[in-house]
Design a protein around this motif. Structure first.
Motif, PDB file in Angstrom:
ATOM      1  N   SER A  56     -24.932  34.575  47.630  1.00  0.00           N
ATOM      2  CA  SER A  56     -24.846  33.747  46.421  1.00  0.00           C
ATOM      3  C   SER A  56     -24.736  32.274  46.788  1.00  0.00           C
ATOM      4  O   SER A  56     -25.380  31.421  46.168  1.00  0.00           O
ATOM      5  CB  SER A  56     -23.615  34.130  45.590  1.00  0.00           C
ATOM      6  N   GLN A 107     -26.061  37.127  38.319  1.00  0.00           N
ATOM      7  CA  GLN A 107     -25.565  38.505  38.276  1.00  0.00           C
ATOM      8  C   GLN A 107     -24.981  38.847  36.897  1.00  0.00           C
ATOM      9  O   GLN A 107     -25.184  39.932  36.383  1.00  0.00           O
ATOM     10  CB  GLN A 107     -24.496  38.683  39.365  1.00  0.00           C
ATOM     11  N   ASP A 184     -29.852  36.206  41.730  1.00  0.00           N
ATOM     12  CA  ASP A 184     -28.641  36.567  42.454  1.00  0.00           C
ATOM     13  C   ASP A 184     -28.136  37.935  41.990  1.00  0.00           C
ATOM     14  O   ASP A 184     -27.509  38.028  40.937  1.00  0.00           O
ATOM     15  CB  ASP A 184     -27.566  35.498  42.232  1.00  0.00           C
ATOM     16  N   GLU A 185     -28.409  38.952  42.757  1.00  0.00           N
ATOM     17  CA  GLU A 185     -28.020  40.326  42.416  1.00  0.00           C
ATOM     18  C   GLU A 185     -28.267  40.631  40.930  1.00  0.00           C
ATOM     19  O   GLU A 185     -27.335  40.963  40.191  1.00  0.00           O
ATOM     20  CB  GLU A 185     -26.545  40.564  42.768  1.00  0.00           C
TER      21      GLU A 185
HETATM   22 MG    MG Z   1     -22.954  37.286  45.522  1.00  0.00          MG
END
Ligand code: MG
Ligand code: ADP
Lengths: 268, 213
Positions: A56, A107, A184-185
């Motif tokens: 991240s 995320q 990010d994820e």
């Molecule tokens: Mg992360």
């Protein structure tokens, strides 16, 4: 000290994003150390690594949501965070302008909860990029149809499932027509049954030639969709290779250990 | 009840003073909150003293301080203006704390998203944070308005003929203090009831509209 010129390899096309010697500390805690990488046009780069390895932070340094402690980020030949051709830091307004060229998907989706689905998507193109409203709305409706949300235009984020929220967030990033999208994820906070619908949208983007950098724990997805895999451990790039090689024969013991965990968990 | 129009006039003055102070106090308190959050060196200190000072001062004293104090520095105000300024200052100190904690607690992930699409700090505040904070706190601000109405009799001390002062005058002259005071009370209740009704309606409107939790 910032250099004035990007270290370009004349034999290669210009990278969309090039990270040079980037490090990041939070206080005295080093989170990223000497990161060098180049993201080429239309590449899909998957960023893998255990949680806490700095994925991240690396993505957030690329668009300067986090300011790197040292090193450089180049975006198509301009240096993020600095005034054009100078060593002086860019103002917040100049930095904001540079960020419009990099899309980001988070995320936790990070939708604006007071705006409808459509308003979330058209907000920045209209108010940041100052594009004509009619054109932006038409494009946004098209994008939202593409991610399967044509019947949710007037819904508010709280009325959507996680998978729907993330697809709105992807449409929001796409609406900026940026050069690259950082994810990010994107599926990590989704219920398992909703992961597929989001991955399918991302896969479509990759196939359409969008430049993508994706931090993910979806190994199967990375293996199928990535054009390159970067493995991060304790803030350093440990491996960078094509997915076939990485998943079949990882070079380092760290990567092998990391992958074994996923096999045992059955996530592959 | 030939005094009713006189009473209603007093109620109108009470509502007028409170309403103007509320409307002026909201943006003033927002400015105070922003200045403190930005930690602008001396400004921050001044405002933090301002807030604690005003919050600890009884309203009648604040009214007198302004009415009798400002002429000393060459500002001669008529009582109504002085009273409204005092009540504005009073409510701004309380509201600034509401703004401040709402701004500090605003979800940073929504601001990250705003920065990521290239909004300037100003844009992300005014377009993303502010509308949500305003909607989420409207009932707190209206609650503050009810306190304002209840402390507004402080302006009577410099001769503004508000509801409380008129009730007092009549009670002292008609030898029927109890019914007079009850009537005055009922008018306050009506005003405050209207305020809280408005608050509930607004809250419901925002809740339905945005499904905010
Ligand atoms: Mg992360
Ligand atoms: N804002 C921050 N302040 C302090 N430490 C942080 C901050 N953000 C991340 N870290 C630390 O940096 C390390 C890497 O975090 P992160 O980039 O989130 O890793 P990943 O995304 O790979 O899980 C972790 O040890 C985390 O605790």
């Amino acid at each position: 000290m910032a250099k004035l010129e990007q270290p370009i390899d004349a034999a290669q096309p210009l990278p969309v994003i090039q990270v040079v010697g980037l490090s990041k500390c939070f206080g005295s805690h080093p989170v990223l150390t000497d990161i060098n990488l180049a993201i080429m046009p239309s590449e899909t780069v998957c960023l893998l690594g255990p949680s806490g390895s700095g994925k991240s932070t690396l993505l957030r340094c690329m668009n300067w949501l986090e300011r790197p402690s040292s090193g450089e980020v180049w975006l198509h030949g301009t240096q993020m965070g600095y005034q054009a051709g100078r060593k002086r830091l860019a103002s917040e307004a100049e930095l904001a302008k540079m960020r419009t060229r990099i899309g980001m998907v988070f995320q936790q989706f990070n939708l604006w909860s007071h705006l409808t689905v459509l308003q979330n998507v058209i907000e920045a193109p209209i108010h940041v990029q100052k594009r004509p409203k009619a054109e932006v709305v038409a494009e946004a409706e098209h994008l939202l149809a593409k991610v399967g949300l044509h019947n949710k235009l007037q819904a508010y984020p709280s009325q959507l499932s996680g998978g729907q929220k993330q697809r709105v967030a992807i449409a929001r990033a796409l609406a900026m027509k940026s050069d690259v999208i950082l994810l990010d994820e994107p599926t990590s906070s989704l219920d398992p049954e909703l992961v597929g619908e989001v991955l399918a949208v991302i896969q479509d983007l990759a196939q359409a030639g969008m430049t993508l950098v994706i931090a993910t724990h979806e190994m199967k997805f990375a293996e199928e969709v990535a054009s390159r895999v970067i493995f991060l451990d304790q803030g350093r790039i440990v491996e960078s290779s094509d997915p076939k090689t990485f998943f079949a024969q990882p070079e380092t013991a760290r990567a092998r250990q990391f992958l074994e965990r996923y096999i045992h968990v059955g996530a592959i | 009840m030939d005094n009713l129009p006189y009473f209603l006039g007093g109620a109108a003055i009470t509502v007028f003073v409170s309403l103007i102070a509320w409307v002026l106090g909201l943006p003033l308190s927002l400015i105070i909150a922003i200045a403190r959050i930005q930690r602008i060196p001396i400004v921050d200190l001044v405002f933090s003293l301002y807030v604690s000072f005003v919050r600890s001062l009884p309203s009648p004293l604040l009214v007198m301080l302004l009415y009798f104090g400002l002429p000393v520095v060459g500002l001669d105000l008529n009582p109504l203006v002085a009273g409204i300024i005092a009540m504005t200052i009073n409510t701004s100190a309380f509201n600034s704390e509401i703004w401040r904690s709402a701004i500090l607690n605003f979800p940073s992930d929504q601001l990250d998203a705003a920065r990521s699409v290239g909004m300037s700090p100003n844009q992300s505040f005014w377009r993303i944070a502010f509308p949500q904070i305003w909607q989420a706190n409207i009932s707190n601000f209206i609650n503050e308005a009810t306190f304002l109405v209840k402390s507004s009799p402080a302006v009577g001390i410099i001769g503004i003929d508000d509801l409380t002062r008129r009730a007092g005058k009549i009670a002292a002259s008609n030898y029927e203090p109890l019914p007079t005071i009850v009537l005055g009370m009922m008018l306050y209740v009506v005003v405050l009831f209207a305020v809280s009704l408005a608050s509930r309606q607004l809250e419901r409107y925002f809740h339905d509209r945005y499904q905010l939790v």
